[in-house]
Design an enzyme around this catalytic site. Structure first.
Site, short mmCIF file in Angstrom:
data_model
loop_
_atom_site.label_atom_id
_atom_site.label_comp_id
_atom_site.label_asym_id
_atom_site.label_seq_id
_atom_site.Cartn_x
_atom_site.Cartn_y
_atom_site.Cartn_z
N TRP A 160 0.82 -1.22 0.00
CA TRP A 160 0.00 0.00 0.00
C TRP A 160 0.85 1.27 0.00
CZ3 TRP A 160 1.85 2.45 4.14
CH2 TRP A 160 2.38 1.66 5.16
N ASN A 161 2.16 1.18 0.27
CA ASN A 161 2.89 2.43 0.53
C ASN A 161 3.23 3.22 -0.73
OD1 ASN A 161 4.85 0.57 -0.15
ND2 ASN A 161 6.38 1.40 1.25
N ARG A 169 6.39 -0.61 -11.54
CA ARG A 169 7.75 -1.17 -11.51
C ARG A 169 7.73 -2.64 -11.90
NH1 ARG A 169 11.12 -0.16 -6.01
NH2 ARG A 169 10.34 -2.19 -5.41
N LYS A 184 -2.30 -8.06 -8.05
CA LYS A 184 -3.11 -8.01 -6.82
C LYS A 184 -2.59 -6.87 -5.94
CE LYS A 184 -3.06 -9.16 -2.74
NZ LYS A 184 -3.76 -7.99 -2.21
N ALA A 186 -2.61 -4.02 -2.80
CA ALA A 186 -2.94 -4.11 -1.37
C ALA A 186 -4.39 -3.70 -1.14
CB ALA A 186 -2.02 -3.20 -0.58
N GLY A 238 6.59 -6.42 -0.50
CA GLY A 238 5.87 -6.36 0.76
C GLY A 238 6.79 -6.74 1.90
N SER A 239 6.20 -7.23 2.97
CA SER A 239 6.99 -7.51 4.17
C SER A 239 7.80 -8.80 4.01
CB SER A 239 6.05 -7.62 5.37
OG SER A 239 5.13 -8.66 5.13
N GLU A 260 10.85 -8.18 -3.28
CA GLU A 260 11.29 -6.87 -2.76
C GLU A 260 10.70 -6.75 -1.37
OE1 GLU A 260 13.35 -4.88 -4.09
OE2 GLU A 260 13.46 -5.62 -6.14
N LEU A 261 11.53 -6.93 -0.35
CA LEU A 261 10.99 -7.10 1.00
C LEU A 261 11.36 -5.92 1.92
CD1 LEU A 261 11.69 -10.94 1.20
CD2 LEU A 261 9.67 -9.77 0.32
N CYS A 294 10.17 1.54 2.25
CA CYS A 294 11.09 0.44 2.57
C CYS A 294 12.53 0.94 2.65
CB CYS A 294 10.96 -0.66 1.54
SG CYS A 294 11.16 -0.03 -0.13
N GLU A 391 11.39 -2.59 11.41
CA GLU A 391 11.05 -1.46 10.54
C GLU A 391 10.08 -0.56 11.30
OE1 GLU A 391 9.47 -3.51 6.93
OE2 GLU A 391 10.47 -1.90 5.88
N SER A 451 16.01 6.05 -5.37
CA SER A 451 15.12 5.36 -6.31
C SER A 451 15.15 6.03 -7.68
CB SER A 451 13.68 5.41 -5.79
OG SER A 451 13.63 4.90 -4.49
P1 NAP Z 1 2.44 -7.02 3.39
O1 NAP Z 1 1.56 -7.11 4.55
O2 NAP Z 1 3.50 -8.02 3.22
O3 NAP Z 1 1.48 -6.98 2.11
C1 NAP Z 1 1.97 -6.81 0.81
C2 NAP Z 1 1.00 -7.43 -0.17
O4 NAP Z 1 0.94 -8.84 0.07
C3 NAP Z 1 -0.43 -6.93 -0.06
O5 NAP Z 1 -0.98 -6.86 -1.35
C4 NAP Z 1 -1.10 -8.02 0.76
O6 NAP Z 1 -2.48 -8.13 0.54
C5 NAP Z 1 -0.41 -9.25 0.21
N1 NAP Z 1 -0.45 -10.42 1.08
C6 NAP Z 1 -0.54 -10.48 2.42
N2 NAP Z 1 -0.53 -11.77 2.82
C7 NAP Z 1 -0.45 -12.54 1.70
C8 NAP Z 1 -0.41 -13.94 1.44
N3 NAP Z 1 -0.43 -14.85 2.42
N4 NAP Z 1 -0.33 -14.35 0.17
C9 NAP Z 1 -0.30 -13.46 -0.83
N5 NAP Z 1 -0.33 -12.13 -0.66
C10 NAP Z 1 -0.39 -11.67 0.60
O7 NAP Z 1 3.20 -5.61 3.33
P2 NAP Z 1 2.57 -4.17 3.47
O8 NAP Z 1 2.29 -3.92 4.89
O9 NAP Z 1 1.48 -3.98 2.47
O10 NAP Z 1 3.80 -3.28 2.97
C11 NAP Z 1 4.82 -2.85 3.79
C12 NAP Z 1 6.05 -3.73 3.62
O11 NAP Z 1 6.46 -3.72 2.26
C13 NAP Z 1 7.24 -3.23 4.40
O12 NAP Z 1 7.90 -4.31 5.00
C14 NAP Z 1 8.11 -2.59 3.34
O13 NAP Z 1 9.47 -2.52 3.68
C15 NAP Z 1 7.86 -3.48 2.19
N6 NAP Z 1 8.20 -2.79 0.93
C16 NAP Z 1 9.32 -3.20 0.27
C17 NAP Z 1 9.68 -2.56 -0.91
C18 NAP Z 1 10.90 -2.99 -1.66
O14 NAP Z 1 11.01 -2.63 -2.83
N7 NAP Z 1 11.80 -3.74 -1.09
C19 NAP Z 1 8.90 -1.50 -1.40
C20 NAP Z 1 7.77 -1.12 -0.69
C21 NAP Z 1 7.43 -1.78 0.48
P3 NAP Z 1 -3.53 -7.44 1.56
O15 NAP Z 1 -3.31 -5.99 1.45
O16 NAP Z 1 -4.83 -7.87 1.03
O17 NAP Z 1 -3.21 -7.98 2.91
#
Ligand code: NAP
Length: 487
Positions: A160-161, A169, A184, A186, A238-239, A260-261, A294, A391, A451
């Site tokens: 979502w961020n 990307r 898919k 967020a 995501g996370s 990308e975590l 991130c 984080e 970036s």
């Molecule tokens: P998240 O909770 O991991 O969710 C990311 C995405 O994964 C959302 O679309 C979420 O859907 C989905 N998801 C959750 N559980 C899942 C599962 N079991 N199977 C498949 N998909 C699933 O992360 P977030 O809170 O949205 O984002 C913040 C995190 O992203 C931070 O850790 C940040 O550092 C990281 N991030 C990394 C980068 C990078 O490039 N390295 C860039 C941006 C953000 P729902 O929304 O429906 O739960």
């Protein structure tokens, strides 16, 4: 109260709540509520995809795959270019939509739209430059010819961020490579993704090449798609926790993964740094998106000789920021995405304060409506506090004092993450020497922002696998095929 009446065109949340986008058709539905983080009020409701919907999306991506793969690179490039132009044309509306569902300040949202659109422009250019290879074997036995083919259907999962940029990307290089995709987004920020799908339609993306699903069952639908042998790629941002779960799931069908975590970026300031430049960089590295990035600086390591001046300067700058809803043009720090995010920041700060840290500004969540946490600076933070390991994802800058280069390197590397790091020093040789020893995928030297669509973005250690952007980003969506040729 909703904002529907206030906005029109692409900025109207109601327009993008029309439903799932599968095979070029919009399928209405409901079930997922989208809230305005600055008030907690309902903005819109979007469709909740079932496993059957996900299977239909794979069918649609499959039906479009052969045609898209066979579409000349120049034509794929021109479609991406038009998509870039449409995003640029509708930049203000897209930025408004991002502000509404994500909460970030309008200036940040405008920056995100420009950055997001640039991925389409960059990959429109890269689509026509897919590399190949020709070699002689060392023994002279035959020739080696290497082609790159589109990997196949790609599932793209975004956070979502950065609701626009994390999608472009992935979509940009995937389409440039000749893959069809299922995005898919967020659940908190689906409206921007649907808005971009509408622009993609207008740009001439053929039906089924890009499909978009929102769901309350991300695990269920992702597992179903990964189990389908036609799906050959998972690109996730995501996370780290969810990334680990998805890697295990993808292993069952040996699906190629780009991950990308999370991050835990150190921001190192040496005594010989230009203080004003370091403070400017610190504000960008910390406060872009109110800390919800991130790459956000998560730990400020400042050398003893400059430490007090840095803390004083950072405190003054953080204190002066205007907190408010993102759509107020004067806002410099918007709300956090959810109340849970505020609770997490509060826990990390409270634990640090209890362990001996001192807040020079901020330090407590605000009690008004919306999910606000004030810009905060902490000094005297113990190096092993949980705020140094997790984080923060918010507007909190913990500052730690160090003495020697070796100590800074040891502290910076004391984390499971390795996404981004920052160094400020007037001595470039020293910065490069230290930088070589920092375990990170990306390093800003005398810069708070790194970036760029033309650069490889990604992390080492538990921050991920693979790189997005740059000249290598397209190869994440391709498989090399080796022809052994004798003629
Ligand atoms: P998240 O909770 O991991 O969710 C990311 C995405 O994964 C959302 O679309 C979420 O859907 C989905 N998801 C959750 N559980 C899942 C599962 N079991 N199977 C498949 N998909 C699933 O992360 P977030 O809170 O949205 O984002 C913040 C995190 O992203 C931070 O850790 C940040 O550092 C990281 N991030 C990394 C980068 C990078 O490039 N390295 C860039 C941006 C953000 P729902 O929304 O429906 O739960």
């Amino acid at each position: 109260m909703t904002f529907h009446a206030k906005f029109s065109g692409y900025a109207d949340p109601a327009l993008h709540a029309a439903g799932l986008y599968i095979g070029g058709k919009w399928q209405s539905g409901s079930g997922i509520t989208v809230l305005d983080p600055s008030t907690g009020n309902l903005l819109a409701e979007v469709a909740d995809a079932s496993i059957e919907d996900a299977q239909r999306a794979v069918d649609a991506a499959d039906a479009a795959a052969a045609g898209w793969r066979a579409t000349p690179a120049r034509q794929r490039s021109e479609i991406l270019r038009r998509w870039y132009q449409l995003m640029t044309q509708h930049a203000e509306e897209l930025a408004t939509l991002i502000v509404l569902e994500n909460g970030k300040a309008l200036a940040d949202a405008r920056g995100e739209v420009a950055y997001a659109a640039e991925f389409f422009r960059w990959y429109a250019e890269e689509a026509t430059r897919i590399p190949g290879e020709f070699r002689h074997t060392p023994s002279g036995s035959h020739n080696i010819l290497v082609d790159h083919e589109p990997i196949g259907i790609a599932v793209l999962i975004t956070p979502w961020n950065f609701p626009a940029a994390m999608a472009t990307r992935k979509i940009g290089p995937a389409l440039a490579a000749g893959c069809t995709v299922i995005l898919k987004p967020a659940s908190e920020t689906p409206l921007t993704a649907y808005a971009m799908a509408r622009l993609g339609e207008e740009a001439g993306v053929p039906p089924g090449v890009v499909n978009v699903l929102t769901t309350s069952n991300p695990g269920g639908i992702t597992n179903a798609m990964l189990a389908d042998p036609r799906v050959r790629k998972l690109s996730f941002t995501g996370s780290t926790g969810v990334g680990r779960v998805l890697l295990a799931e993808a292993a069952k069908s040996v699906v190629s993964c780009s991950m990308e975590l999370g991050g835990n970026a150190p921001f190192i300031v040496f005594d010989d740094a230009d203080l004003e430049a370091a403070l400017d960089g610190a504000m960008i590295a910390k406060m872009r998106n109110a800390g919800e990035a991130c790459t956000a600086a998560n730990r400020f390591y400042v050398q003893a000789g400059i430490h007090d001046a840095f803390v004083a300067g950072l405190t003054a700058r953080m204190k002066s920021l205007k907190l408010g809803p993102g759509y107020d043009p004067e806002t410099q720090c918007g709300p956090m995405i959810t109340q849970n995010a505020v609770r997490k920041i509060d826990r990390l700060v409270s634990e640090a304060l209890a362990a001996g840290a001192r807040a020079t500004t901020g330090g407590k969540p605000l009690t008004e409506n919306g999910y606000f946490y004030p810009p905060t600076v902490l000094e005297n933070v113990p190096v092993n506090a949980s705020i140094a390991r997790e984080e923060i994802f918010g507007p909190v800058a913990p500052v730690y004092k160090f003495e020697s280069d070796d100590e800074a390197i040891r502290l910076a590397n004391n984390t499971e993450y390795g996404l981004a790091a920052y160094i400020y020093s007037r001595d470039l040789k020293r910065a490069m020497k230290v930088g070589k020893r920092i375990e990170t995928g990306m390093l800003g030297i005398n810069r708070g922002l790194m970036s760029d669509p033309a650069a490889p973005f990604g992390g080492v250690k538990q921050s991920g696998l693979g790189r997005e952007g740059g000249v290598t980003g397209i190869l994440e969506f391709m498989e090399p095929k080796y022809f052994a040729v004798d003629y």
